[in-house]
Design a protein around this motif. Sequence first.
Motif, PDB file in Angstrom:
ATOM      1  N   TYR A  61      -1.271   5.797   5.484  1.00  0.00           N
ATOM      2  CA  TYR A  61      -0.286   5.881   4.521  1.00  0.00           C
ATOM      3  C   TYR A  61      -0.073   7.387   4.393  1.00  0.00           C
ATOM      4  N   PHE A  62      -1.079   8.260   4.469  1.00  0.00           N
ATOM      5  CA  PHE A  62      -0.934   9.630   4.111  1.00  0.00           C
ATOM      6  C   PHE A  62       0.015  10.231   5.410  1.00  0.00           C
ATOM      7  N   ARG A  63       0.170   9.441   6.387  1.00  0.00           N
ATOM      8  CA  ARG A  63       1.140  10.001   7.380  1.00  0.00           C
ATOM      9  C   ARG A  63       2.471   9.328   7.479  1.00  0.00           C
ATOM     10  N   SER A  64       2.503   8.461   6.321  1.00  0.00           N
ATOM     11  CA  SER A  64       3.759   7.641   6.208  1.00  0.00           C
ATOM     12  C   SER A  64       5.079   8.516   5.619  1.00  0.00           C
ATOM     13  N   SER A  65       6.315   7.828   5.817  1.00  0.00           N
ATOM     14  CA  SER A  65       7.339   8.514   5.082  1.00  0.00           C
ATOM     15  C   SER A  65       7.195   7.945   3.710  1.00  0.00           C
ATOM     16  N   ALA A  66       6.730   6.789   3.450  1.00  0.00           N
ATOM     17  CA  ALA A  66       6.745   6.607   1.903  1.00  0.00           C
ATOM     18  C   ALA A  66       5.993   7.762   0.923  1.00  0.00           C
ATOM     19  N   PHE A  67       4.772   8.234   1.815  1.00  0.00           N
ATOM     20  CA  PHE A  67       3.942   9.180   1.016  1.00  0.00           C
ATOM     21  C   PHE A  67       4.727  10.537   1.040  1.00  0.00           C
ATOM     22  N   ALA A  68       5.470  10.891   2.271  1.00  0.00           N
ATOM     23  CA  ALA A  68       6.191  12.064   2.193  1.00  0.00           C
ATOM     24  C   ALA A  68       7.378  12.402   1.131  1.00  0.00           C
ATOM     25  N   ALA A  69       7.759  10.785   1.125  1.00  0.00           N
ATOM     26  CA  ALA A  69       8.920  10.857  -0.143  1.00  0.00           C
ATOM     27  C   ALA A  69       8.462  10.894  -1.513  1.00  0.00           C
ATOM     28  N   ASN A  70       7.394  10.433  -1.660  1.00  0.00           N
ATOM     29  CA  ASN A  70       6.730  10.437  -3.107  1.00  0.00           C
ATOM     30  C   ASN A  70       5.443  10.702  -3.041  1.00  0.00           C
ATOM     31  N   PHE A  71       4.587  12.090  -2.966  1.00  0.00           N
ATOM     32  CA  PHE A  71       3.363  12.199  -2.779  1.00  0.00           C
ATOM     33  C   PHE A  71       2.474  11.850  -4.079  1.00  0.00           C
ATOM     34  N   VAL A  72       3.233  12.270  -5.372  1.00  0.00           N
ATOM     35  CA  VAL A  72       2.832  11.868  -6.498  1.00  0.00           C
ATOM     36  C   VAL A  72       2.406  10.425  -6.894  1.00  0.00           C
ATOM     37  N   GLY A  73       3.164   9.352  -6.743  1.00  0.00           N
ATOM     38  CA  GLY A  73       3.193   7.760  -6.751  1.00  0.00           C
ATOM     39  C   GLY A  73       4.122   7.577  -8.008  1.00  0.00           C
ATOM     40  N   GLU A  74       3.712   6.393  -8.443  1.00  0.00           N
ATOM     41  CA  GLU A  74       4.547   5.859  -9.521  1.00  0.00           C
ATOM     42  C   GLU A  74       3.847   5.357 -10.690  1.00  0.00           C
ATOM     43  N   VAL A  75       4.588   5.466 -11.779  1.00  0.00           N
ATOM     44  CA  VAL A  75       3.879   5.015 -13.157  1.00  0.00           C
ATOM     45  C   VAL A  75       3.611   3.448 -12.949  1.00  0.00           C
ATOM     46  N   VAL A  76       2.557   3.180 -13.569  1.00  0.00           N
ATOM     47  CA  VAL A  76       1.848   1.806 -13.607  1.00  0.00           C
ATOM     48  C   VAL A  76       1.999   1.117 -14.920  1.00  0.00           C
ATOM     49  N   ASP A  77       2.523  -0.127 -15.005  1.00  0.00           N
ATOM     50  CA  ASP A  77       2.421  -0.735 -16.380  1.00  0.00           C
ATOM     51  C   ASP A  77       1.163  -1.429 -16.284  1.00  0.00           C
ATOM     52  N   PRO A  78       0.105  -1.094 -17.148  1.00  0.00           N
ATOM     53  CA  PRO A  78      -1.352  -1.863 -16.857  1.00  0.00           C
ATOM     54  C   PRO A  78      -1.078  -3.236 -17.638  1.00  0.00           C
ATOM     55  N   GLU A  79      -0.268  -3.573 -18.560  1.00  0.00           N
ATOM     56  CA  GLU A  79       0.006  -4.855 -19.157  1.00  0.00           C
ATOM     57  C   GLU A  79       0.506  -5.717 -18.069  1.00  0.00           C
ATOM     58  N   ALA A  80       1.555  -5.338 -17.304  1.00  0.00           N
ATOM     59  CA  ALA A  80       2.062  -5.904 -16.203  1.00  0.00           C
ATOM     60  C   ALA A  80       1.153  -6.387 -15.138  1.00  0.00           C
ATOM     61  N   LEU A  81       0.240  -5.231 -14.947  1.00  0.00           N
ATOM     62  CA  LEU A  81      -0.605  -5.343 -13.890  1.00  0.00           C
ATOM     63  C   LEU A  81      -1.897  -6.656 -14.205  1.00  0.00           C
ATOM     64  N   LEU A  82      -2.280  -6.300 -15.475  1.00  0.00           N
ATOM     65  CA  LEU A  82      -3.160  -7.266 -16.084  1.00  0.00           C
ATOM     66  C   LEU A  82      -2.630  -8.520 -15.910  1.00  0.00           C
ATOM     67  N   LYS A  83      -1.373  -8.844 -16.441  1.00  0.00           N
ATOM     68  CA  LYS A  83      -0.857 -10.318 -16.301  1.00  0.00           C
ATOM     69  C   LYS A  83      -0.886 -10.704 -14.877  1.00  0.00           C
ATOM     70  N   LYS A  84      -0.437 -10.253 -14.017  1.00  0.00           N
ATOM     71  CA  LYS A  84      -0.518 -10.372 -12.602  1.00  0.00           C
ATOM     72  C   LYS A  84      -1.885 -11.025 -11.991  1.00  0.00           C
TER      73      LYS A  84
END
Length: 103
Positions: A61-84
């Motif tokens: 993952y660290f060598r991927s284009s996804a990491f290169a494009a966004n090394f900080v990550g994305e905000v998580v909605d903890p309620e949505a994650l808990l529901k899932k």
Amino acid sequence: FTYDKIGGLLSTYQRLRDNGIAPVHTLNHGPTTSFYYADPNSIYIELQVDNFPTLGECSDYFRSSAFAANFVGEVVDPEALLKKWNDKVPDFDLLRPGNSLPA
């Protein structure tokens, strides 16, 4: 603090939420999903779970284009994650970037 599975992180989130304690930041960094909490003196603690089952997959993952494009990550909605999680979505799917947003 690192949990073995997303269920540990989400159970702690739910317990703290039910006691009036909310995270100040929630992020899926790619290699980890992290919930950050602050005490009244602004001392932070990170509760997290590894998103990949092996070190090799995390390294990829660290060598991927996804990491290169966004090394900080994305905000998580903890309620949505808990529901899932309560809906029995597999852990692997919950931990992928993009899956922690509302359905």
